[in-house]
Design a protein around this motif. Structure first.
Motif, PDB file in Angstrom:
ATOM      1  N   HIS A 186     -28.345  -3.566  85.099  1.00  0.00           N
ATOM      2  CA  HIS A 186     -27.403  -3.433  86.211  1.00  0.00           C
ATOM      3  C   HIS A 186     -26.007  -3.840  85.752  1.00  0.00           C
ATOM      4  O   HIS A 186     -25.799  -4.987  85.352  1.00  0.00           O
ATOM      5  N   PRO A 187     -25.021  -2.948  85.821  1.00  0.00           N
ATOM      6  CA  PRO A 187     -23.683  -3.286  85.320  1.00  0.00           C
ATOM      7  C   PRO A 187     -22.972  -4.305  86.205  1.00  0.00           C
ATOM      8  O   PRO A 187     -23.153  -4.312  87.430  1.00  0.00           O
ATOM      9  N   PRO A 188     -22.121  -5.129  85.607  1.00  0.00           N
ATOM     10  CA  PRO A 188     -21.305  -6.063  86.406  1.00  0.00           C
ATOM     11  C   PRO A 188     -20.033  -5.373  86.897  1.00  0.00           C
ATOM     12  O   PRO A 188     -18.924  -5.898  86.776  1.00  0.00           O
ATOM     13  N   LEU A 189     -20.190  -4.179  87.456  1.00  0.00           N
ATOM     14  CA  LEU A 189     -19.079  -3.323  87.853  1.00  0.00           C
ATOM     15  C   LEU A 189     -19.373  -2.678  89.195  1.00  0.00           C
ATOM     16  O   LEU A 189     -20.544  -2.443  89.539  1.00  0.00           O
ATOM     17  N   PRO A 190     -18.347  -2.337  89.964  1.00  0.00           N
ATOM     18  CA  PRO A 190     -18.582  -1.555  91.179  1.00  0.00           C
ATOM     19  C   PRO A 190     -19.281  -0.241  90.848  1.00  0.00           C
ATOM     20  O   PRO A 190     -19.123   0.299  89.746  1.00  0.00           O
ATOM     21  N   GLU A 235     -23.864 -11.119  92.407  1.00  0.00           N
ATOM     22  CA  GLU A 235     -23.060 -12.191  91.822  1.00  0.00           C
ATOM     23  C   GLU A 235     -22.665 -11.887  90.372  1.00  0.00           C
ATOM     24  O   GLU A 235     -22.923 -12.682  89.445  1.00  0.00           O
ATOM     25  N   PRO A 236     -22.028 -10.751  90.133  1.00  0.00           N
ATOM     26  CA  PRO A 236     -21.635 -10.403  88.764  1.00  0.00           C
ATOM     27  C   PRO A 236     -20.672 -11.410  88.143  1.00  0.00           C
ATOM     28  O   PRO A 236     -20.639 -11.553  86.916  1.00  0.00           O
ATOM     29  N   GLN A 237     -19.928 -12.125  88.988  1.00  0.00           N
ATOM     30  CA  GLN A 237     -18.978 -13.096  88.450  1.00  0.00           C
ATOM     31  C   GLN A 237     -19.691 -14.188  87.663  1.00  0.00           C
ATOM     32  O   GLN A 237     -19.120 -14.747  86.710  1.00  0.00           O
ATOM     33  N   LEU A 262     -13.394  -5.651  81.641  1.00  0.00           N
ATOM     34  CA  LEU A 262     -13.733  -6.728  82.557  1.00  0.00           C
ATOM     35  C   LEU A 262     -12.643  -7.799  82.541  1.00  0.00           C
ATOM     36  O   LEU A 262     -11.876  -7.902  81.578  1.00  0.00           O
ATOM     37  N   PRO A 263     -12.557  -8.611  83.590  1.00  0.00           N
ATOM     38  CA  PRO A 263     -11.635  -9.742  83.555  1.00  0.00           C
ATOM     39  C   PRO A 263     -11.897 -10.590  82.308  1.00  0.00           C
ATOM     40  O   PRO A 263     -13.042 -10.907  81.993  1.00  0.00           O
ATOM     41  N   GLY A 264     -10.851 -10.894  81.585  1.00  0.00           N
ATOM     42  CA  GLY A 264     -11.016 -11.617  80.329  1.00  0.00           C
ATOM     43  C   GLY A 264     -10.941 -10.718  79.115  1.00  0.00           C
ATOM     44  O   GLY A 264     -10.881 -11.196  77.978  1.00  0.00           O
ATOM     45  N   GLY A 265     -10.995  -9.384  79.350  1.00  0.00           N
ATOM     46  CA  GLY A 265     -10.792  -8.444  78.260  1.00  0.00           C
ATOM     47  C   GLY A 265     -12.031  -7.851  77.632  1.00  0.00           C
ATOM     48  O   GLY A 265     -11.924  -6.992  76.751  1.00  0.00           O
ATOM     49  N   ILE A 298     -19.919 -15.447  79.960  1.00  0.00           N
ATOM     50  CA  ILE A 298     -19.462 -14.861  78.693  1.00  0.00           C
ATOM     51  C   ILE A 298     -17.987 -15.149  78.418  1.00  0.00           C
ATOM     52  O   ILE A 298     -17.494 -14.856  77.326  1.00  0.00           O
ATOM     53  N   ALA A 299     -17.291 -15.736  79.383  1.00  0.00           N
ATOM     54  CA  ALA A 299     -15.864 -16.022  79.207  1.00  0.00           C
ATOM     55  C   ALA A 299     -15.648 -16.985  78.043  1.00  0.00           C
ATOM     56  O   ALA A 299     -16.340 -17.985  77.901  1.00  0.00           O
TER      57      ALA A 299
END
Length: 277
Positions: A152-156, A169-171, A198-201, A177-178
């Motif tokens: 399941h992707p952490p994306l819309p 809760e993809p965040q 993704l946020p963080g690049g 991984i940040a």
């Protein structure tokens, strides 16, 4: 340069079974996809990011193991990594393909496979224990970095149905991984190619489905599935991650397999979606 072939959503069945409204022999489709990708060149790893099986049968997993395994050997891939999706069943998956959570080394590039499946449901989730294990694994950097694989992707999602069956809760995954050496997150589930930052690049790559293709231009609220297959080739080096979507041509491409009207989509979401909080 490390080269990884990403396949997803093969939806294999036992012999005689059919997918896509009874119209698709997914074993034949997988054979065709692998034959069409014969010119892909040398590979370091082949990843199948979930929904390996459609019916959970032992025979379907054996077919996946044999066909993908042979293809990987022909292309020199020392790693074949399998993720579990919402259609997969843990017991036969594990017995034939190995545990649905695993770590692999592809010439210094680490592949960490997570299990986002939730038995009996279509949405995805990663519990705290799994995220803690991920953080522990990532605490020590790999020579060429890490790819995280999760069905399941952490994306819309591109459609109402898939949005209702997305990763919860993809965040939490993004937080885990940040600041680590994760180069990309590889997924499937949406049956449509999708690449995002993704946020963080970190790069997120969603593979096209092998079994069929989601029509992302369908009327809002509906779900429309078409005949069509593809894969994704990743080239990973010090400069970054390059994802090339590989469309596999076949007779009947674009044929409508089925359409789900909004009321049916909502019934599926009521049965398989995440419980209301």
């Amino acid at each position: 340069m490390t080269r990884v072939l990403l396949l997803s959503d093969t939806h294999l069945t036992a012999p005689g079974g059919r997918h896509g409204g009874g119209k698709v022999d997914t074993t034949a489709v997988l054979r065709h996809v692998l034959t069409s990708l014969a010119g892909v060149g040398p590979l370091d790893a082949v990843v199948v990011s979930g929904d390996v099986s459609d019916d959970g049968s032992t025979a379907s997993y054996e077919t996946a193991r044999d066909l993908v395994g042979a293809f990987a050997r022909e292309h020199g891939a020392g790693v074949v990594a399998w993720a579990a999706g919402n259609h997969d069943l843990t017991e036969p998956f594990t017995r034939v393909l190995g545990p649905p959570r695993s770590v692999h080394d592809a010439g210094g590039l680490r592949l960490v496979v997570l299990d986002s499946s939730v038995p009996g449901f279509g949405y995805g989730a990663l519990g705290e224990e799994q995220l803690e294990q991920l953080r522990a694994t990532l605490a020590e950097p790999a020579p060429r970095g890490t790819l995280v694989v999760v069905h399941h992707p952490p994306l819309p999602a591109p459609t109402v149905l898939h949005e209702g069956l997305r990763l919860q809760e993809p965040q939490a995954l993004l937080d885990a991984i940040a600041g680590t050496d994760v180069r990309a997150v590889l997924s499937g589930h949406y049956h449509h190619p999708y690449v995002a930052t993704l946020p963080g690049g970190t790069t997120a790559v969603v593979a096209p489905g092998v079994a069929n293709r989601t029509d992302v231009l369908v009327e809002p609220g509906c779900e429309r599935v078409l005949r069509g297959s593809g894969a994704c080739l990743l080239d990973v080096d010090a400069a970054g991650v390059r994802a090339t979507v590989l469309a596999v041509a076949a007779p009947g491409d674009g044929e409508e397999l089925f359409v789900l009207p909004p009321d049916v989509v909502q019934r599926i979401l009521a049965a398989e979606g995440a419980p209301a909080r």
